[in-house]
Design a protein around this motif. Structure first.
Motif, PDB file in Angstrom:
ATOM      1  N   ARG A  25       0.833  -1.204   0.000  1.00 25.39           N
ATOM      2  CA  ARG A  25       0.000   0.000   0.000  1.00 25.39           C
ATOM      3  C   ARG A  25       0.867   1.253   0.000  1.00 25.39           C
ATOM      4  O   ARG A  25       0.597   2.218  -0.730  1.00 25.39           O
ATOM      5  N   THR A  26       1.923   1.247   0.819  1.00 23.00           N
ATOM      6  CA  THR A  26       2.839   2.397   0.838  1.00 23.00           C
ATOM      7  C   THR A  26       3.541   2.545  -0.492  1.00 23.00           C
ATOM      8  O   THR A  26       3.755   3.658  -0.980  1.00 23.00           O
ATOM      9  N   LEU A  27       3.886   1.404  -1.121  1.00 22.79           N
ATOM     10  CA  LEU A  27       4.536   1.454  -2.433  1.00 22.79           C
ATOM     11  C   LEU A  27       3.641   2.164  -3.457  1.00 22.79           C
ATOM     12  O   LEU A  27       4.131   2.935  -4.296  1.00 22.79           O
ATOM     13  N   ARG A  28       2.315   1.913  -3.391  1.00 20.58           N
ATOM     14  CA  ARG A  28       1.404   2.577  -4.330  1.00 20.58           C
ATOM     15  C   ARG A  28       1.463   4.093  -4.159  1.00 20.58           C
ATOM     16  O   ARG A  28       1.402   4.845  -5.135  1.00 20.58           O
ATOM     17  N   ARG A  29       1.588   4.555  -2.917  1.00 22.93           N
ATOM     18  CA  ARG A  29       1.708   5.994  -2.681  1.00 22.93           C
ATOM     19  C   ARG A  29       2.995   6.536  -3.288  1.00 22.93           C
ATOM     20  O   ARG A  29       3.022   7.639  -3.834  1.00 22.93           O
ATOM     21  N   TYR A  30       4.070   5.748  -3.182  1.00 22.00           N
ATOM     22  CA  TYR A  30       5.335   6.172  -3.782  1.00 22.00           C
ATOM     23  C   TYR A  30       5.211   6.288  -5.300  1.00 22.00           C
ATOM     24  O   TYR A  30       5.789   7.196  -5.916  1.00 22.00           O
ATOM     25  N   MET A  31       4.470   5.360  -5.910  1.00 23.42           N
ATOM     26  CA  MET A  31       4.283   5.418  -7.354  1.00 23.42           C
ATOM     27  C   MET A  31       3.522   6.690  -7.740  1.00 23.42           C
ATOM     28  O   MET A  31       3.838   7.345  -8.747  1.00 23.42           O
ATOM     29  N   THR A  32       2.532   7.050  -6.930  1.00 26.18           N
ATOM     30  CA  THR A  32       1.790   8.294  -7.181  1.00 26.18           C
ATOM     31  C   THR A  32       2.716   9.500  -7.074  1.00 26.18           C
ATOM     32  O   THR A  32       2.643  10.441  -7.877  1.00 26.18           O
TER      33      THR A  32
END
Length: 335
Positions: free
Chosen positions: A35-42
């Protein structure tokens, strides 16, 4: 936790190095959840980095084909030196540095020719360093980051410290530098509670806060040399003085740096140290292994322990000689 920016950059470098990586694999490499990785992608997309996402069970993240950041160029020797350094850095108990190491390793892999890439990749498998068990904890990692930043900015800190025997003390402290020794990080500098140079083990720091007070670091200050000096002068029991019949450089090479202080005198080098009565036997063995003469000035118990050691070694030597003579007698041809 490491700064999110550091982890975001680590994700970018890994994508540039590998081209295509699954979400779980990326998350594991930088030490976050999916989930945190998805924020990094954003965050990367907000910065204008073109990310392509493959959906589904075997989905993955990729950079748009052809997208490359300007690489940092290294010579062959520089790349090998950096790779060996990263192998060493992984053993320093610095969990906060893991994403930065991954990012740096990915940068190296991205800019290297294939031949050198294989050579550097093999370093992880072929270069092994012996590490002492680290005393670092998540709490001490956070304290270490604060102390490093304060030392770089030359800012005084307010330090809470847990003594080895228990009890907590508070003090203002000027962190002149940090040193790693025997599995632990130490902050070395001026303690305003004791008004003296002191060393504090970072894993015993119970809280640290930077203050808006600057300090001046002494010219040429060496935190590791000061740490060893502090350890050598800690009172461990009886005072020891031994005159070593050699020069200063030879004397220092004969012992570990923390054994004591060395002072040139007219007839050699004076070694000042201290030890408990139970450790005098150990100290006597260190002296017995020297390749030059020495005189024990104090204490008498050290001379006694050395004499006991001499008696034991003489008995062992005589027993060995007797066995040799017995074997010769048994195997000599009978007349």
């Amino acid at each position: 936790m490491a700064a999110p920016t550091t982890r975001v950059l680590a994700v970018l470098e890994l994508l540039q190095a590998h081209g295509r990586m699954s979400g779980p694999a990326l998350a594991a490499r930088v030490g976050v959840d999916v989930r945190t990785l998805r924020r990094y992608m954003t965050t990367l997309e907000d910065l204008g980095i073109p990310i392509t996402t493959e959906r589904g069970r075997h989905g993955a993240y990729m950079l748009v084909a052809g997208f490359k950041l300007p690489p940092m160029m290294f010579t062959n020797d520089e790349a090998v030196a950096l790779s060996v350094g990263m192998v060493a850095a992984r053993g320093l108990g610095l969990a906060e540095g893991a994403p930065a190491l991954e990012s740096a390793h990915a940068k190296l892999a991205r800019v290297m020719p294939e031949r050198l890439k294989g050579q550097v990749g093999a370093i992880t498998d072929t270069v092994k360093l012996e590490y002492l068990p680290t005393l670092s904890t998540p709490a001490s990692n956070a304290a270490l980051m604060t102390l490093i930043a304060a030392a770089q900015s030359r800012l005084r800190v307010h330090l809470g410290y847990l003594a080895p025997g228990g009890g907590k003390t508070e003090r203002d402290f000027d962190p002149y530098g940090l040193a790693w020794r025997a599995g632990a990080w130490y902050a070395v500098g001026m303690c305003h509670l004791r008004q003296d140079l002191r060393s504090f083990r970072v894993d015993r720091v119970a809280g640290v806060q930077a203050l808006e007070i600057t300090f001046q670091r002494p010219q040429g200050f060496d935190p590791l040399a000061q740490l060893l000096r502090n350890i050598a002068t800690l009172p461990h029991g009886r005072a020891i003085e031994v005159v070593l019949r050699t020069d200063l450089d030879t004397a220092r090479r004969s012992f570990t740096p923390a054994i004591g202080l060395f002072e040139p005198v007219d007839n050699g080098v004076l070694l000042r140290s201290s030890a408990s009565d139970s450790d005098m036997g150990w100290f006597a063995r260190q002296l017995a292994g020297l390749g030059y003469d020495f005189d024990i000035v104090m204490p008498d118990i050290l001379s006694t322990e050395l004499a006991k050691l001499a008696v034991r070694l003489r008995a062992l030597a005589e027993a060995g000689v007797n066995r040799v003579h017995m074997d010769e007698s048994i195997h000599s041809p009978k007349q």
